[in-house]
Design an enzyme around this catalytic site. Structure first.
Site, short mmCIF file in Angstrom:
data_model
loop_
_atom_site.label_atom_id
_atom_site.label_comp_id
_atom_site.label_asym_id
_atom_site.label_seq_id
_atom_site.Cartn_x
_atom_site.Cartn_y
_atom_site.Cartn_z
N PHE A 11 0.81 -1.21 0.00
CA PHE A 11 0.00 0.00 0.00
C PHE A 11 0.85 1.27 0.00
O PHE A 11 0.79 2.09 -0.93
CB PHE A 11 -0.94 -0.05 1.21
CG PHE A 11 -1.64 1.23 1.54
CD1 PHE A 11 -2.27 1.97 0.55
CD2 PHE A 11 -1.69 1.68 2.85
CE1 PHE A 11 -2.94 3.15 0.87
CE2 PHE A 11 -2.35 2.85 3.18
CZ PHE A 11 -2.97 3.59 2.18
N THR A 133 6.38 2.47 12.51
CA THR A 133 5.01 2.75 12.91
C THR A 133 4.95 3.38 14.30
O THR A 133 5.86 3.18 15.12
CB THR A 133 4.19 1.43 12.93
OG1 THR A 133 2.91 1.65 13.53
CG2 THR A 133 4.91 0.36 13.74
N ASP A 134 3.87 4.11 14.57
CA ASP A 134 3.69 4.66 15.91
C ASP A 134 3.32 3.58 16.93
O ASP A 134 3.39 3.81 18.14
CB ASP A 134 2.62 5.76 15.91
CG ASP A 134 1.24 5.28 15.45
OD1 ASP A 134 1.10 4.13 15.01
OD2 ASP A 134 0.28 6.09 15.53
N GLU A 135 2.96 2.39 16.45
CA GLU A 135 2.55 1.32 17.36
C GLU A 135 3.70 0.83 18.25
O GLU A 135 3.47 0.17 19.26
CB GLU A 135 1.93 0.16 16.60
CG GLU A 135 0.63 0.54 15.92
CD GLU A 135 -0.18 -0.65 15.44
OE1 GLU A 135 -0.23 -1.67 16.15
OE2 GLU A 135 -0.74 -0.56 14.34
N TYR A 159 3.23 -7.85 16.19
CA TYR A 159 3.55 -6.95 15.07
C TYR A 159 4.36 -5.76 15.55
O TYR A 159 5.46 -5.48 15.03
CB TYR A 159 2.28 -6.46 14.39
CG TYR A 159 2.49 -5.20 13.58
CD1 TYR A 159 3.37 -5.19 12.50
CD2 TYR A 159 1.84 -4.01 13.91
CE1 TYR A 159 3.60 -4.02 11.78
CE2 TYR A 159 2.05 -2.86 13.18
CZ TYR A 159 2.93 -2.85 12.12
OH TYR A 159 3.15 -1.71 11.41
N LYS A 163 8.37 -4.62 14.84
CA LYS A 163 8.78 -3.35 14.25
C LYS A 163 9.70 -2.58 15.21
O LYS A 163 10.66 -1.93 14.76
CB LYS A 163 7.55 -2.50 13.91
CG LYS A 163 6.73 -3.04 12.75
CD LYS A 163 7.50 -3.05 11.43
CE LYS A 163 7.72 -1.66 10.89
NZ LYS A 163 8.40 -1.70 9.55
N ASN A 258 -12.54 5.00 16.46
CA ASN A 258 -12.89 4.05 15.42
C ASN A 258 -14.36 4.10 15.06
O ASN A 258 -14.73 4.09 13.87
CB ASN A 258 -12.52 2.63 15.86
CG ASN A 258 -11.04 2.36 15.78
OD1 ASN A 258 -10.26 3.15 15.24
ND2 ASN A 258 -10.60 1.24 16.33
#
Length: 344
Positions: A11, A133-135, A159, A163, A258
């Site tokens: 993506f 990622t901000d995660e 995940y 990262k 969300n």
């Protein structure tokens, strides 16, 4: 400049490549494993450009990577290849460890070996940009403070842990070996060509098909949403203007629940596609609250002051304009494409 992009059929990667080919003079080599999440058709518009090259390669494969480096002679690597879906990481974490950690290690090793043999001027010019990622920062729900570049890493899922591990490796190769690295940590991306398993495409796809729209827990989880083309512009700014060893948080300041995104998409569909599936009166009728996933972070938020101040980047899309573009694109895509929406 010769730029290798890993994960270039994904993506964000495909958006980066379309930008580089359409708006810069650079040559691009796309390395992608072509997993379920890849969509090579997202690059159809530039596939015949003589400045674009592609090879189906897994980044853990040192021999094939080495051959590409030697033949293409890159001046930069933009590393996007990653397994990126939290739910999948909870079911099968091994793939995430293999690609996100071992794959990044292999790429760093090879980049260092290649870079160390360059002459002095070429060494100074080379960049390794790792997209994260901000995660990795975990849940900001308790602190209420936006994530800055100096926040500690507190990943919650396999995940985000993978990262975070990759980020640490990139920093170590800069500190220990001098490899000229950069890191960006972005908030949730959205826009055209995103895989249908992701939150916003899934809402649109299910709504148009008359299927249940699943919402974890009570839908009160908050994310910062960044339009993918704004992210691409930030990536290019970092690659071409940032000082070696720096990291930048990239966010749009769009912290939204969300459930509010679900309602916003349903409202847009009411306006854009009033002819609904026969089993519903309104798109919101499809909303279904389901059991929350394990370790689900409640809130993310990015402090983007550093990249705004140092590199003079700011997002061009607000959430309303970006979401309208995104929903409109998926409506047209589903209507006009001759292959399955699920292949996105």
């Amino acid at each position: 400049m010769n730029i290798i992009v890993t994960g270039g059929a994904g993506f964000i990667g495909s958006a980066v490549i379309r930008y580089l080919i359409n708006h810069t003079p650079h040559h691009v080599f796309n390395i992608d494993k072509l997993t379920y999440a890849s969509n090579i058709k997202s690059l159809d518009s530039i596939a015949q450009n003589p400045r674009y090259h592609f090879a189906k390669v897994d980044i853990v494969n040192q021999n094939e990577l080495s051959s590409i480096f030697q033949n293409f002679q890159p001046n930069a690597v933009i590393h996007l290849a990653a397994e990126s879906h939290v739910d999948r990481s909870l079911v099968n974490s091994e793939e995430f460890i293999q690609t996100n950690i071992i794959g990044t290690f292999q790429l760093l090793q090879l980049s260092y070996q290649y870079w160390s043999k360059l002459d002095k001027s070429e060494k100074k010019f080379f960049r390794f940009l790792h997209i994260s990622t901000d995660e990795v920062f975990g849940d900001m729900y308790e602190s209420k403070k936006l994530f800055s570049e100096n926040c500690p890493y507190l990943p919650s899922s396999p995940y985000s842990a993978s990262k975070a591990s990759a980020d640490h490796l990139v920093r170590a190769w800069n500190r220990s070996y001098g490899l000229p690295t950069l890191i960006t940590n972005s908030s949730n991306n959205y826009g055209p060509y995103q895989h249908s398993e992701k939150f916003i495409p899934k809402i649109i796809s299910n709504a148009l098909s008359g299927l249940s729209i699943p919402v974890y827990g009570n839908g009160q989880q908050v994310r910062d949403w960044l339009y993918v083309e704004d992210h691409v512009h930030a990536i290019y700014k970092v690659l071409t203007t940032a000082n070696i060893g720096q990291s930048y948080n990239i966010g749009a300041g769009n912290q939204i629940k969300n459930i509010d995104i679900v309602y916003a998409i349903c409202q847009l569909l009411e306006e854009l596609v009033p002819q609904k599936p026969s089993n519903i009166k309104n798109y919101v009728d499809l909303i279904s609250f389901i059991k929350d996933r394990p370790g689900h972070d409640k809130c993310y938020g990015i402090n983007n002051n550093k990249i705004k101040k140092e590199l003079h980047w700011k997002p061009q899309e607000n959430f309303n304009t970006g979401l309208h573009k995104t929903v409109r694109w998926y409506i047209d895509y589903i209507k006009n494409c001759d292959y399955s929406f699920k292949s996105i």
